[in-house]
Design a protein around this motif. Structure first.
Motif, PDB file in Angstrom:
ATOM      1  N   LYS A  20       0.853  -1.192   0.000  1.00  0.00           N
ATOM      2  CA  LYS A  20       0.000   0.000   0.000  1.00  0.00           C
ATOM      3  C   LYS A  20       0.883   1.235   0.000  1.00  0.00           C
ATOM      4  O   LYS A  20       1.805   1.350   0.792  1.00  0.00           O
ATOM      5  CB  LYS A  20      -0.902   0.024   1.223  1.00  0.00           C
ATOM      6  N   GLY A  21       0.589   2.138  -0.895  1.00  0.00           N
ATOM      7  CA  GLY A  21       1.282   3.421  -0.903  1.00  0.00           C
ATOM      8  C   GLY A  21       2.621   3.436  -1.613  1.00  0.00           C
ATOM      9  O   GLY A  21       3.300   4.448  -1.596  1.00  0.00           O
ATOM     10  N   GLY A  22       3.018   2.330  -2.246  1.00  0.00           N
ATOM     11  CA  GLY A  22       4.288   2.321  -2.970  1.00  0.00           C
ATOM     12  C   GLY A  22       4.189   3.202  -4.205  1.00  0.00           C
ATOM     13  O   GLY A  22       3.307   3.029  -5.020  1.00  0.00           O
ATOM     14  N   ARG A  23       5.082   4.170  -4.323  1.00  0.00           N
ATOM     15  CA  ARG A  23       5.031   5.113  -5.437  1.00  0.00           C
ATOM     16  C   ARG A  23       6.358   5.127  -6.177  1.00  0.00           C
ATOM     17  O   ARG A  23       7.402   4.951  -5.589  1.00  0.00           O
ATOM     18  CB  ARG A  23       4.744   6.525  -4.936  1.00  0.00           C
ATOM     19  N   MET A  24       6.265   5.360  -7.462  1.00  0.00           N
ATOM     20  CA  MET A  24       7.448   5.489  -8.294  1.00  0.00           C
ATOM     21  C   MET A  24       7.926   6.932  -8.260  1.00  0.00           C
ATOM     22  O   MET A  24       7.145   7.852  -8.480  1.00  0.00           O
ATOM     23  CB  MET A  24       7.130   5.089  -9.737  1.00  0.00           C
ATOM     24  N   LYS A  25       9.211   7.114  -8.011  1.00  0.00           N
ATOM     25  CA  LYS A  25       9.802   8.445  -8.056  1.00  0.00           C
ATOM     26  C   LYS A  25      10.159   8.759  -9.510  1.00  0.00           C
ATOM     27  O   LYS A  25      10.394   7.854 -10.309  1.00  0.00           O
ATOM     28  CB  LYS A  25      11.036   8.482  -7.176  1.00  0.00           C
ATOM     29  N   PRO A  26      10.192  10.037  -9.872  1.00  0.00           N
ATOM     30  CA  PRO A  26      10.501  10.391 -11.264  1.00  0.00           C
ATOM     31  C   PRO A  26      11.825   9.791 -11.756  1.00  0.00           C
ATOM     32  O   PRO A  26      11.903   9.337 -12.907  1.00  0.00           O
ATOM     33  CB  PRO A  26      10.556  11.920 -11.237  1.00  0.00           C
ATOM     34  N   ALA A  27      12.848   9.771 -10.907  1.00  0.00           N
ATOM     35  CA  ALA A  27      14.139   9.194 -11.310  1.00  0.00           C
ATOM     36  C   ALA A  27      13.990   7.700 -11.616  1.00  0.00           C
ATOM     37  O   ALA A  27      14.640   7.181 -12.528  1.00  0.00           O
ATOM     38  CB  ALA A  27      15.184   9.406 -10.214  1.00  0.00           C
ATOM     39  N   GLN A  28      13.133   7.001 -10.868  1.00  0.00           N
ATOM     40  CA  GLN A  28      12.906   5.583 -11.120  1.00  0.00           C
ATOM     41  C   GLN A  28      12.201   5.372 -12.453  1.00  0.00           C
ATOM     42  O   GLN A  28      12.597   4.508 -13.241  1.00  0.00           O
ATOM     43  CB  GLN A  28      12.065   4.966  -9.996  1.00  0.00           C
TER      44      GLN A  28
END
Length: 132
Positions: free
Chosen positions: A57-65
């Motif tokens: 829950k809540g795992g987000r991709m960062k722009p660099a990823q």
């Protein structure tokens, strides 16, 4: 004493069970650290697969990823997102590979309810090109 980004050193709680299951399946697993880098480098029989572990829950991709994942895919490498050991094993088999773009789309429209739903989704293609 060197100063490190405390977020780069943080690991998701589900990473340990994922790594354990991948190793039991006979894969060599190396945990990676660095801005945008996937969490796991998995190798078996000359095949290389990168896995990004995200929290259930809540795992987000960062722009660099997102950017680095796209570059790795463009270079012909397999890179997948996994939240469970089953998803990770499916990615290693090439049956279901969730990408950074899939995760971002799921956040917008609501996440699929199960791995089976992911496998039947039109947005998920098999990367397994080997014939049975």
């Amino acid at each position: 004493m060197s100063r490190c980004n405390r977020y780069a050193l943080a690991r998701d709680a589900n990473e340990g069970p994922i790594v354990e299951r991948i190793r039991l399946a006979g894969w060599f697993v190396l945990r990676l650290n660095g801005a945008g880098l996937p969490d796991l480098l998995c190798v078996r029989n000359g095949r290389v697969v990168f896995i990004e572990v995200k929290a259930l829950k809540g795992g987000r991709m960062k722009p660099a990823q997102v950017e680095l994942h796209a570059q790795l895919r463009a270079a012909g490498l397999t890179i997948a997102i996994a939240t469970t050991p089953e998803e990770a094993l499916a990615a290693l088999d090439g049956t279901v590979v969730r990408t950074a773009q899939d995760v971002r789309a799921e956040k917008r429209r609501g996440a699929p309810k199960s791995l089976a739903e992911l496998a039947t989704s039109a947005s998920h293609r098999s990367t397994n090109t080997r014939k049975p």
